[in-house]
Write an enzyme that holds these catalytic residues in place. Structure first.
Site, PDB file in Angstrom:
ATOM      1  N   LYS A   1       0.851  -1.191   0.000  1.00 43.39           N
ATOM      2  CA  LYS A   1       0.000   0.000   0.000  1.00 43.39           C
ATOM      3  C   LYS A   1       0.888   1.242   0.000  1.00 43.39           C
ATOM      4  O   LYS A   1       1.471   1.608   1.012  1.00 43.39           O
ATOM      5  CB  LYS A   1      -0.946   0.033   1.215  1.00 43.39           C
ATOM      6  CG  LYS A   1      -2.147   0.906   0.907  1.00 43.39           C
ATOM      7  CD  LYS A   1      -2.649   1.738   2.058  1.00 43.39           C
ATOM      8  CE  LYS A   1      -1.913   2.968   2.384  1.00 43.39           C
ATOM      9  NZ  LYS A   1      -1.842   4.030   1.337  1.00 43.39           N
TER      10      LYS A   1
ATOM     11  N   CYS B   1      13.594  10.429   7.105  1.00 39.49           N
ATOM     12  CA  CYS B   1      13.479  10.031   8.507  1.00 39.49           C
ATOM     13  C   CYS B   1      14.799  10.248   9.226  1.00 39.49           C
ATOM     14  O   CYS B   1      14.833  10.545  10.406  1.00 39.49           O
ATOM     15  CB  CYS B   1      13.040   8.579   8.603  1.00 39.49           C
ATOM     16  SG  CYS B   1      14.104   7.478   7.681  1.00 39.49           S
TER      17      CYS B   1
ATOM     18  N   GLU C   1       9.437  16.198  14.890  1.00 38.99           N
ATOM     19  CA  GLU C   1       9.934  15.999  13.536  1.00 38.99           C
ATOM     20  C   GLU C   1       9.252  16.981  12.584  1.00 38.99           C
ATOM     21  O   GLU C   1       8.020  17.053  12.543  1.00 38.99           O
ATOM     22  CB  GLU C   1       9.627  14.567  13.101  1.00 38.99           C
ATOM     23  CG  GLU C   1      10.138  14.246  11.720  1.00 38.99           C
ATOM     24  CD  GLU C   1       9.813  12.815  11.304  1.00 38.99           C
ATOM     25  OE1 GLU C   1       8.646  12.406  11.431  1.00 38.99           O
ATOM     26  OE2 GLU C   1      10.736  12.126  10.843  1.00 38.99           O
TER      27      GLU C   1
HETATM   28  P1  NAD Z   1       2.218   8.678   7.055  1.00 39.24           P
HETATM   29  O1  NAD Z   1       2.325   8.003   8.359  1.00 39.24           O
HETATM   30  O2  NAD Z   1       1.281   9.805   6.915  1.00 39.24           O
HETATM   31  O3  NAD Z   1       1.833   7.642   5.904  1.00 39.24           O
HETATM   32  C1  NAD Z   1       2.569   6.445   5.718  1.00 39.24           C
HETATM   33  C2  NAD Z   1       1.660   5.407   5.076  1.00 39.24           C
HETATM   34  O4  NAD Z   1       0.617   5.094   5.989  1.00 39.24           O
HETATM   35  C3  NAD Z   1       0.991   5.877   3.783  1.00 39.24           C
HETATM   36  O5  NAD Z   1       0.940   4.802   2.880  1.00 39.24           O
HETATM   37  C4  NAD Z   1      -0.387   6.236   4.254  1.00 39.24           C
HETATM   38  O6  NAD Z   1      -1.359   6.154   3.239  1.00 39.24           O
HETATM   39  C5  NAD Z   1      -0.627   5.173   5.308  1.00 39.24           C
HETATM   40  N1  NAD Z   1      -1.683   5.503   6.274  1.00 39.24           N
HETATM   41  C6  NAD Z   1      -2.205   6.715   6.590  1.00 39.24           C
HETATM   42  N2  NAD Z   1      -3.186   6.578   7.506  1.00 39.24           N
HETATM   43  C7  NAD Z   1      -3.273   5.262   7.780  1.00 39.24           C
HETATM   44  C8  NAD Z   1      -4.076   4.487   8.657  1.00 39.24           C
HETATM   45  N3  NAD Z   1      -5.001   5.047   9.443  1.00 39.24           N
HETATM   46  N4  NAD Z   1      -3.889   3.156   8.694  1.00 39.24           N
HETATM   47  C9  NAD Z   1      -2.948   2.564   7.927  1.00 39.24           C
HETATM   48  N5  NAD Z   1      -2.166   3.238   7.066  1.00 39.24           N
HETATM   49  C10 NAD Z   1      -2.315   4.568   6.995  1.00 39.24           C
HETATM   50  O7  NAD Z   1       3.720   9.094   6.680  1.00 39.24           O
HETATM   51  P2  NAD Z   1       4.194   9.964   5.456  1.00 39.24           P
HETATM   52  O8  NAD Z   1       3.732  11.361   5.696  1.00 39.24           O
HETATM   53  O9  NAD Z   1       3.857   9.271   4.186  1.00 39.24           O
HETATM   54  O10 NAD Z   1       5.785   9.868   5.642  1.00 39.24           O
HETATM   55  C11 NAD Z   1       6.474  10.659   6.542  1.00 39.24           C
HETATM   56  C12 NAD Z   1       6.782   9.910   7.825  1.00 39.24           C
HETATM   57  O11 NAD Z   1       7.446   8.682   7.533  1.00 39.24           O
HETATM   58  C13 NAD Z   1       7.735  10.679   8.713  1.00 39.24           C
HETATM   59  O12 NAD Z   1       7.294  10.638  10.047  1.00 39.24           O
HETATM   60  C14 NAD Z   1       9.045   9.909   8.566  1.00 39.24           C
HETATM   61  O13 NAD Z   1       9.932  10.034   9.638  1.00 39.24           O
HETATM   62  C15 NAD Z   1       8.562   8.517   8.390  1.00 39.24           C
HETATM   63  N6  NAD Z   1       9.596   7.704   7.746  1.00 39.24           N
HETATM   64  C16 NAD Z   1      10.305   6.828   8.536  1.00 39.24           C
HETATM   65  C17 NAD Z   1      11.335   6.074   7.976  1.00 39.24           C
HETATM   66  C18 NAD Z   1      12.125   5.100   8.827  1.00 39.24           C
HETATM   67  O14 NAD Z   1      12.808   4.247   8.268  1.00 39.24           O
HETATM   68  N7  NAD Z   1      12.084   5.193  10.142  1.00 39.24           N
HETATM   69  C19 NAD Z   1      11.625   6.181   6.616  1.00 39.24           C
HETATM   70  C20 NAD Z   1      10.879   7.092   5.855  1.00 39.24           C
HETATM   71  C21 NAD Z   1       9.858   7.839   6.433  1.00 39.24           C
END
Ligand code: NAD
Length: 498
Positions: free
Chosen positions: A178, A287, A388
């Protein structure tokens, strides 16, 4: 190219979550619509889950020989390389990341993740059972988990999907990916590449839907055995709640507030260049962004001056321009979030040194650009210090002793990564042991190796990506115990049966 579907809006039936409809995919460099995609309906998502379950329970994929699976994984790697140029362009158009980044990092690293796993997973699977008492023998079996859902963010859409999918597929699982509904384009291309490699039906599919609509369904469905999530803490907490209902295996790669320590004996030019990259690469939407930079007092002024002079020269531009060093943020909403942090930092007494706003030139007016931004004297209790941002804002603060620097770095709810810049690498190794961070880079930044596990501590999550440990996350370990006694004296002295 991308499949654009112009189907009418789907009408919801009673008891269903609304999840289908048209979704415009925007190019953040200019605000133009790149594609208009039909989101999955609940029935389509249910069908994908059912197919993945069937492909695992009854299909050949988990039962293939390791050599056969290896061939498929290698074909996928080659499939990505064959389309590398097209994928890089698509990724840059969709995310806003400079084409140089997607061409030289995201896409080849995605292909490499498959190739590396193909060549190593057999070794990773072999387990030696310990010796037991005489007559007893054990075997340890590494098995696939079942159906794995991969939920990925928008900052590295293809790369993070490849990291996860390579291991999940090689281990013999069937996979549902997804992507973020902001950036599904390369995920849909990956789906085609994987299908063209000849993997059986149901082994890999993409559910293109918003997380809010499909998240609960995916995470609480009994037919799914594991969720591998990369994203924000806010969504991560929801996923943990949904998946607790039937106790799923989880990997949580969450947020960060990573930090650099620049010791006074560091090579200042290398430390400045590395630190610029560590916060402005991918517009700071990483991240592992080193959003807090702590510089020893003796070199603080020089470091700050050099850093700011170079930050001001960073070339902002359209993601497809090869001269661009920083593209736009992913969306207007993300830019608003960044502006909000700038405002709150000013209110909390931080000193704005450069940036802090969208660029004013007319050529940027339709994109979601934001200038490289530096704040000094940021208080450790302030929002900018603790939360963040996921954008191009660097904090550059001063410290006196290495012990103080360690305290500052560790003063965070997150614990994803840290960097130390110094000529004394022995000292740096000593300091690394005191840092709360899953990865510590010494005199470098952003080196990811397929051989090395990556993942954070504390609220940066749990579980690993990459390396043997990252691969094994997608397996389950079974032990088999055999009574080999042939002298009529079994290992267990049963008191049943007379
Ligand atoms: P997000 O949490 O908004 O979304 C991530 C994914 O979750 C997307 O596919 C989104 O559609 C899905 N999602 C949203 N609501 C959901 C729900 N209720 N249930 C299940 N899935 C749901 O994150 P983002 O804005 O896409 O990315 C940024 C974040 O990702 C930042 O906090 C960043 O630090 C983190 N990140 C972490 C790493 C790591 O390795 N630790 C790597 C990259 C990004």
């Amino acid at each position: 190219m991308v499949r654009a579907v112009y189907a009418p809006f789907f009408f919801i039936q009673a008891g269903e979550i609304q999840m289908s409809g048209q979704k415009k995919i925007i190019n953040p460099s200019n605000g133009e619509v790149l594609a208009q995609l039909q989101l999955f309906s609940t029935q389509e998502a249910q069908r994908s889950i059912a197919l993945a379950r069937k492909a695992f329970d009854q299909g050949p994929w988990p039962r293939l020989s390791l050599a056969e699976r290896k061939n498929f994984i290698l074909k996928i790697s080659q499939g990505i390389l064959d389309k590398a140029g097209e994928l890089a362009e698509l990724e840059s158009k969709n995310t806003g990341k400079p084409i140089k980044e997607s061409t030289f990092m995201d896409i080849p690293s995605g292909a490499k993740a498959f190739e590396f796993i193909a060549n190593n997973f057999e070794n990773y699977l072999s387990e030696e059972a310990p010796e037991l008492e005489a007559q007893a023998e054990a075997r340890l079996l590494r098995e696939p988990l079942g159906v794995v859902a991969l939920i990925v963010p928008w900052n590295y859409p293809l790369l993070i999907a490849c990291w996860k999918a390579a291991s999940a597929l090689a281990a013999g699982n069937t996979v549902i990916l997804k992507p973020s509904s902001l950036t599904p384009l390369t995920a849909l291309e990956l789906e085609k590449i994987i299908h063209n490699s000849g993997v059986p039906d149901g082994v890999f599919s993409v559910i293109n839907a918003s997380g809010e609509a499909v998240g609960e369904l995916l995470c609480s469905d009994k037919r799914i055995d594991m969720i591998s999530f990369t994203g924000s803490n806010e969504v991560g907490r929801k996923i943990m709640e949904y998946s607790s209902r039937n106790v799923k295996k989880l990997i949580m790669e969450l947020g960060g507030k990573s930090a650099s320590i620049i010791l006074s004996d560091a090579d200042i030019e290398t430390a400045v260049n590395g630190s610029l990259c560590s916060i402005f690469l991918n517009q700071g939407q990483m991240c592992t962004a080193m959003s807090r930079i702590f510089v020893q007092d003796k070199i603080y002024d020089k470091f700050l001056n050099d850093f700011v002079a170079k930050a001001k020269k960073i070339r902002l531009g359209d993601s497809l321009d090869h001269e661009t060093q920083m593209g736009p943020l992913i969306s207007e909403a993300q830019r608003k979030r960044v502006i909000d942090f700038v405002e709150s930092a000013k209110k909390e007494g931080a000193v704005l040194i450069c940036g802090g706003k969208a660029p004013e030139e007319a050529k940027f007016k339709n994109g979601f650009f934001f200038e490289p931004t530096v704040f000094a004297n940021v208080l450790s209790g302030s929002r900018l210090f603790r939360e963040e941002v996921f954008g191009p804002i660097a904090i550059i603060n001063k410290f006196t002793s290495p012990e103080e620097a360690i305290e500052l770095v560790n003063d965070s709810d997150f614990a994803l990564a840290a960097t130390i810049w110094t000529k004394d690498t022995k000292k740096a190794e000593e300091l690394s042991g005191m840092l709360n961070a899953g990865t510590v880079w010494i005199n470098t930044y952003g080196m990811f190796y397929n051989e090395l596990p990556f993942g954070g501590f504390k609220q940066s999550g749990f579980g690993k990506e990459l390396g043997k440990e990252g691969f094994l996350e997608y397996t389950r370990l079974k032990n088999i115990i055999i009574d080999k006694s042939d002298d009529g004296k079994p290992l267990v002295n049963y008191w049943y049966g007379g």
